[in-house]
Design an enzyme around this catalytic site. Sequence first.
Site, PDB file in Angstrom:
ATOM      1  N   GLY B  13      10.593   4.568  17.652  1.00 25.76           N
ATOM      2  CA  GLY B  13      10.434   6.052  17.654  1.00 25.76           C
ATOM      3  C   GLY B  13      10.648   6.813  16.290  1.00 25.76           C
ATOM      4  N   VAL B  34       9.773   3.657  23.954  1.00 24.38           N
ATOM      5  CA  VAL B  34      10.976   3.011  23.847  1.00 24.38           C
ATOM      6  C   VAL B  34      11.377   2.645  22.518  1.00 24.38           C
ATOM      7  CG1 VAL B  34      11.924   0.804  24.698  1.00 24.38           C
ATOM      8  CG2 VAL B  34       9.884   1.694  25.879  1.00 24.38           C
ATOM      9  N   SER B  42      15.956   7.158  13.591  1.00 23.11           N
ATOM     10  CA  SER B  42      15.036   6.027  13.081  1.00 23.11           C
ATOM     11  C   SER B  42      14.881   6.238  11.500  1.00 23.11           C
ATOM     12  CB  SER B  42      13.641   6.314  13.485  1.00 23.11           C
ATOM     13  OG  SER B  42      13.310   6.690  14.885  1.00 23.11           O
ATOM     14  N   PHE B 117       4.651  10.607  -9.136  1.00 22.59           N
ATOM     15  CA  PHE B 117       5.213   9.023  -8.565  1.00 22.59           C
ATOM     16  C   PHE B 117       4.927   7.636  -9.009  1.00 22.59           C
ATOM     17  CE2 PHE B 117       7.920   7.897  -4.500  1.00 22.59           C
ATOM     18  CZ  PHE B 117       8.647   9.333  -4.500  1.00 22.59           C
ATOM     19  N   GLN B 231       9.752  -5.362  -0.825  1.00 25.02           N
ATOM     20  CA  GLN B 231       9.821  -4.620  -2.072  1.00 25.02           C
ATOM     21  C   GLN B 231      11.291  -4.347  -2.636  1.00 25.02           C
ATOM     22  OE1 GLN B 231       8.280  -0.361  -1.979  1.00 25.02           O
ATOM     23  NE2 GLN B 231       7.007  -1.359  -3.648  1.00 25.02           N
ATOM     24  N   HIS B 233      13.522  -1.532  -4.919  1.00 19.82           N
ATOM     25  CA  HIS B 233      13.167  -0.436  -5.350  1.00 19.82           C
ATOM     26  C   HIS B 233      14.240  -0.323  -6.459  1.00 19.82           C
ATOM     27  CE1 HIS B 233      13.705   4.066  -5.891  1.00 19.82           C
ATOM     28  NE2 HIS B 233      12.526   4.042  -4.869  1.00 19.82           N
ATOM     29  N   LEU B 243      19.570   4.622  -1.714  1.00 16.98           N
ATOM     30  CA  LEU B 243      18.429   4.954  -2.203  1.00 16.98           C
ATOM     31  C   LEU B 243      18.517   6.349  -2.999  1.00 16.98           C
ATOM     32  CD1 LEU B 243      15.256   4.546  -2.861  1.00 16.98           C
ATOM     33  CD2 LEU B 243      15.019   5.862  -0.891  1.00 16.98           C
ATOM     34  N   GLU B 246      12.716   7.574  -5.880  1.00 19.97           N
ATOM     35  CA  GLU B 246      11.574   7.500  -7.110  1.00 19.97           C
ATOM     36  C   GLU B 246      11.468   8.877  -7.655  1.00 19.97           C
ATOM     37  OE1 GLU B 246       8.908   4.489  -6.949  1.00 19.97           O
ATOM     38  OE2 GLU B 246       7.452   5.528  -7.295  1.00 19.97           O
ATOM     39  N   ARG B 277       6.838  -0.247  -8.551  1.00 20.21           N
ATOM     40  CA  ARG B 277       8.217  -0.615  -8.351  1.00 20.21           C
ATOM     41  C   ARG B 277       8.468  -1.996  -8.787  1.00 20.21           C
ATOM     42  NH1 ARG B 277       8.984   2.537  -2.794  1.00 20.21           N
ATOM     43  NH2 ARG B 277       9.117   4.680  -3.761  1.00 20.21           N
ATOM     44  N   HIS B 345      13.914  -2.580  -0.321  1.00 22.02           N
ATOM     45  CA  HIS B 345      13.618  -1.364   0.233  1.00 22.02           C
ATOM     46  C   HIS B 345      12.660  -1.177   1.413  1.00 22.02           C
ATOM     47  CE1 HIS B 345      13.079   2.924   0.075  1.00 22.02           C
ATOM     48  NE2 HIS B 345      11.985   2.868  -0.395  1.00 22.02           N
ATOM     49  N   GLU B 369       5.752   0.387   9.013  1.00 25.24           N
ATOM     50  CA  GLU B 369       6.193  -0.688   8.278  1.00 25.24           C
ATOM     51  C   GLU B 369       6.231  -2.219   9.084  1.00 25.24           C
ATOM     52  OE1 GLU B 369       9.928   0.112   6.420  1.00 25.24           O
ATOM     53  OE2 GLU B 369      10.292  -1.979   5.396  1.00 25.24           O
ATOM     54  N   ARG B 380       3.893  -2.159  -2.564  1.00 25.09           N
ATOM     55  CA  ARG B 380       3.482  -0.757  -2.200  1.00 25.09           C
ATOM     56  C   ARG B 380       3.538   0.071  -3.163  1.00 25.09           C
ATOM     57  NH1 ARG B 380       6.317   3.581   0.160  1.00 25.09           N
ATOM     58  NH2 ARG B 380       8.298   2.232   0.336  1.00 25.09           N
ATOM     59  N   ASN B 384       3.164   6.060  -0.419  1.00 23.04           N
ATOM     60  CA  ASN B 384       2.232   5.735   0.436  1.00 23.04           C
ATOM     61  C   ASN B 384       2.686   5.398   1.690  1.00 23.04           C
ATOM     62  OD1 ASN B 384      -0.151   5.907  -1.121  1.00 23.04           O
ATOM     63  ND2 ASN B 384      -0.458   3.733  -1.565  1.00 23.04           N
TER      64      ASN B 384
END
Lengths: 251, 573, 134, 125
Positions: B13, B34, B42, B117, B231, B233, B243, B246, B277, B345, B369, B380, B384
Amino acid sequence: MTESTIKLAVTRYRPGQDREPTVQTYTVPYHDDWVVLDALQYVKDNIDGTLSFRWSCHMGVCGSCGMMVDGTPKLTCAAFLRESYPREVRVEPLANFPVVRDLIVDIDDFMHKLSEVKPYIIREDLDSLPLGLGHELRQTPAELEDFKQFGMCINCMLCYSACPVYAMEPKFLGPAAIALAHRYNMDSRDQGRNQRMPVIGSSEGIWECTFVGECSVVCPKHVDPAAAIQRTKLATTNDWFKSMLMPWGNR
Amino acid sequence: MDVIKHDVLIVGGGLAGLRAAIAAAVEGVSVGLVSKVYPMRSHTVSAEGGAAAVVRTDTGDSLQLHFEDTIKGSDFLADQNVAEYFVQEAANELIQMEHWGCPWSREPDGSVAVRAFGGMSVHRTMFASDKSGFHMLHAIFQTSLKYDKIVRYDENFVTSLLVDDGRCQGVVAMDQRSGEFRLFTAKATILATGGCGRLWAFTTNGFINTGDGHGLAYRAGAPLSDMEFPQYHPTGLPGTGILITEAARGEGGYLVNKNGDRFLSDYIPSRMELGPRDIISRAEITEMEAGRGVPGRYGDTVMLDLRHLGDELINRKLPFVRELAERYIGIDPVHNPIPVRPVVHYMMGGVRTDIDGQSPLPGLFACGEAAQEGLNGANRLGSNSLTECLVFGARTGRVAARLAAQTPEASAAAIEALGADEEARIAARFGEATGDERVGQIRSDLQLTMERLVGVYRTGDSLKQAAEELRTLKERFTRVRVDDHTRVFNMELQAALEVDFMLEIAETVVAPSILREESRGSQARRDFTDRDDEKFLVHSLAYRTENGPQIEWQPVILTTESLTALPPAERKY
Amino acid sequence: MHAPLAPGYRPALSNGWWLSNRRYFLYMVRELTAVFAALWAIIFVTQLPQITAGAYSNPASLVSSPLWFAFSLVSLAFVLYHAWTAFNATGTLIYLRMGPKPIAGGSLNAAMFIAWALATFVIAFVFVTPAIGG
Amino acid sequence: MYKINTNEPFWWGLFMGGAGMIGMFLPVLILVFGLAIPGGAVPPASYDTVRLIHLLGQPASVGNLLVKVFLFGVFSLTFFHWAHRFRYLLFDLGLHGGRTAVEYLCYSAALAATIYTAVTLFVIA
C-alpha cells in the site's frame, strides 16, 4: 566493566491467553542513543519473541509506533531511554483505544472517521484537468502556508490518546480527522468544504471538543489540531448565523 | 478458509500500490489492496528529497535531457524504451499528484518549484519541503479513499502466491488481527511491496522493508533481476542509518573529509556533491580507507556541511534534516556539520517485468521498488524513484485491470486446496518450532553478513564468503524456534516468515554479484574494476531452484521510439 | 477489512483523569472560572436595585460586607485567569493572512491584551469618575 | 451552503460572546464594584455620584440606556457562557448520562438569569 542496563515495564495482553492485562518487566542494555523502540526490539529479538508491537520507519514519520511512555503518548522511535534513565521505563499501549494485543491498539475507528471527512481534493473539474508540463493548479507559497501545518499529520494517534473527550465519547470525530478536513478546507485548490462541513460540523464533530488542547501538546509534528477545531467552530458559527439571519442568501 | 474475490489484487500500500489501485479502479474493476501495514505506514513515507520530471522548461530542461541523465546514471544498464516512457509520463503523473492535493513547494508565482539533485543536469526535482514522500503518500492514500472500487485489507501479511494452471490467481494472506488465513483470488495480482534494504544492517529502510514481494515472486517461479545492484546512499546518519536527503546537497551542502576538504573534487569535479550516488558513495569509502575519515562512535564518517546555507534556507527547505540531526545525533546542522556515511537505501533490482509491469509468470505484475522494469539499471538517480512508483504504478494498474476484464474466473476448488496447503505448510514449519535459534538472531546475523561482505566494494572472495555464510544461516534457520503460538498479532510468526524470504533473497543478491565480473553502477568489484559491455551489458535474472538461484542473462534494450537513444559509452561526468 | 475482531479490552478513563497531569488540571480550573463569573454576575444583578438606592453607603448591605469583598477577590482571580486563557487563545482561534505571511498568533493575543487594558482603563474611568460635582 | 444536524453554533456563539465579555469587562466590574468601592478605595462621600450608579438612577437619559444595555450584554452572555461550560464540566467530571437533560437545565438556567437581569435592569432599577 559491566554494561549498564535499564528496566522496561511493559504492559502485556494476549487475547485467549490472558484475562487481564499484566505488566512484564525486562532488563535491557542501556545506551544513551537508544530509543524505547530499540529497547523493545531488543526484547523481541533476544529475550521474549512473543512481545508484539508495531513499527516501521524508525524516523518519526510513519506513525506506527505510538505508545504510552511513562504515562504520556509518544512515538517510541523518538522517545529516548535517557529521558527515563536510571528509572525504569513504563511502556503501555496508547490510551483511549481498544487494545488488541500487548502494545497494539485498534485504530479502525480513526480509519473510518478519516474517510468520513473526505480528506481529498474535491472539485468538479478534477478528472478533466489537463496534466503535464505547465498544468499545475497555481498556488502561491502563501496559500500553501494556509494549510501546510495541518497536512503534517502522520496519523500516529497520539492526539486521540491525549484527548479526554475521545476517551469519554468515542463517537467524537477527534483531533486528527478534523485537522485533516481543515487542511483540505483551507487548500486553495479545493472546493469541497460544503461536503465536509455536514460531517465535521455535526454534533459528533467539532462541538464535542472542549479545547483541552492536549492534542496539540503531544503532536510530534506540531500540527495543532486544537487550532483546526476552534477555527472550524468559528467558521461554522459564522455560517450558521449568516444562514439564519439571511436565509435567502447563499443557497 | 474465507475466499475473497477481486479482479485485481495489489499487495503493498505504498505509492506504487496505491497508484496502481487507483488506476485499476478508474478502469472500473474491483480492486483489493492487501498490505502488511496501514498504507500510510509504507516506506514511501520516509522519502524526503523529491520526485523528478520535466515540469519546467525555464531551467533548460527537456525530455531528452532527463532521459540521457537517467541512462547515464544507470551506467547504461537501463532499458532505454522504459526510460523513454518514464520521462514522457513523469510530468503527467506529478501534476496528477498536484491535482490530488500534494503540497508541492512553489515559486512565488504559484508554479511548482524544482531543486537540484544528484546526476540530474538541471533543476528538475519537484519537492514538498523535505518530506516529499510523506506528502505524496498521504495525498494519494487519502485520495484513494474516495474510490469505492478499492477495498483495503490492512495488516494482512501475504505468505504465498496462488499459482494454478500456469497463472498467478491470487494470494494467501494471514490477517494479523485474527491470525486467520484467507484466500484472495484475482485475475491479476500486482506486487508493490517495496524494497529489501533490511537485508543489510545499516540501512535507511524501515523495519518492514524485508522484500516480501521479491520472496513471493521468486518462490512462485518468477525471476528476480539485477539484484546485484543495491543502492548505497552517500548520506546516512551513523548508528541508525536514518537518511539525510540528497536535497541537502541539492540545496548546496558540502561533503568534506577530516581535513575539511571537499574531497569530491578528486573524484567528480564537474558535479561535486551533485554527482550520482554510486560515485559519491565510493568516494566516501575511498576517503575513509585513506585515513581521511572522521572517527566516530560508529566508525568513520565524512561530514555533510550545511552551515553556509544559513538558518533561513535550512528551515524553509530542509526542516526535516534539521529535526532528524538534532533529535538522533544531537547536532544542529545550522551550527555543526553532520557525520554521514554510505547506507543501503534502495534496490535497483526486483521482480523482472516488462514495460507493462507484467512478469514472466502470467497474471503476476510488479511495480515500484519491488519491480525491475528496466528503469534504473545499475544505479538509480535520486528522485527518479517516487516518479517511477507513479508512472509504472499507473501503467501496471491499467494493464492489469484490462487483462482482468478479459480473464475468466479461476477454478475455485483448485485454489482452495492450494490455500489449505499453505496454511498447513506454515503450521507444520513454525507452529511447533522449538529449535535453538531465535528469529531475531538469524536476521541480525544475516544483516551483518551482508554488511560485511556485500558492501559498496566487493570482491569475488567476499561474495563467495557471503554465499557460504548464507548457506550456514539457512541451515541454522531450519532450527529456528517460534515461542509465540497464539494467533492474534503473532508478530514473531510474521518475522519468521519474513526472515525465511530474506534468506532466499540475499542469495539472489550474492549469486549474480559473483558472476558479474565487472564494476558497473553500484556494483564495485575490486577484482574487476572496469565496466565490461562486451559481456555484461545484460540484466541478470535469478530463478529459484532447490540448490539456490540459477542465473540467466537478458540483453538490455537499447532502442527508443521518439527520443534519441544513447549508445553505451564511457560514463564521464 | 478484517476478519471478525479478536476480543480485546478497552481501558476506561477514571473520573479523576483531570488530576493526572498539570495541563488537564489547569484546563479544569479554566472551566471552573465560568462558575465564578456567573455567580458574581447574578449576585451583582440581585443587588443592583439596592445599589442604586445607596447600598454602598449602608454598612449593613451585602455589597458593603467583607463577605462580598472576599467573594469578589476570589472571583477576580478566576476571571483574570479566564481572561488570560481566553486572550491567549486568540491566535489559535483566528487565522488571518494579509499578503504573503499570516499574522502571528502571538500578535493577535497581544492585541487582545492591549484592547483589554484600554477597555479596563476607559470603563474604570467612566464608571468611577464622579458624574456630578466632586 | 451546507446543512448540519445541530444548533450548537448558536450556543457556541453565545459561549464565545460570553468568553469575550467576561475577559474584557468582568475584571474591571469586579474590581470596581466588588473590591474598590466596598474596600473604600473610591473617595466620594456619596457613592451615588459614581457615574454608573448615578446613570442607573436617571431613567430618562441616553446614558442610562447605554449603561443598562451594556450591563445586560455582559451579564446575559456571561450566563450563557457559564451554561455552555458547565454542561461540559459535568460531562468531564463523569456525568455521562442524560446529556440532553443537562443541556436543557443549563441553558434554561441561563435564560432565567438573563430574563431576571432584564427585568431588574429595565423594570425595577
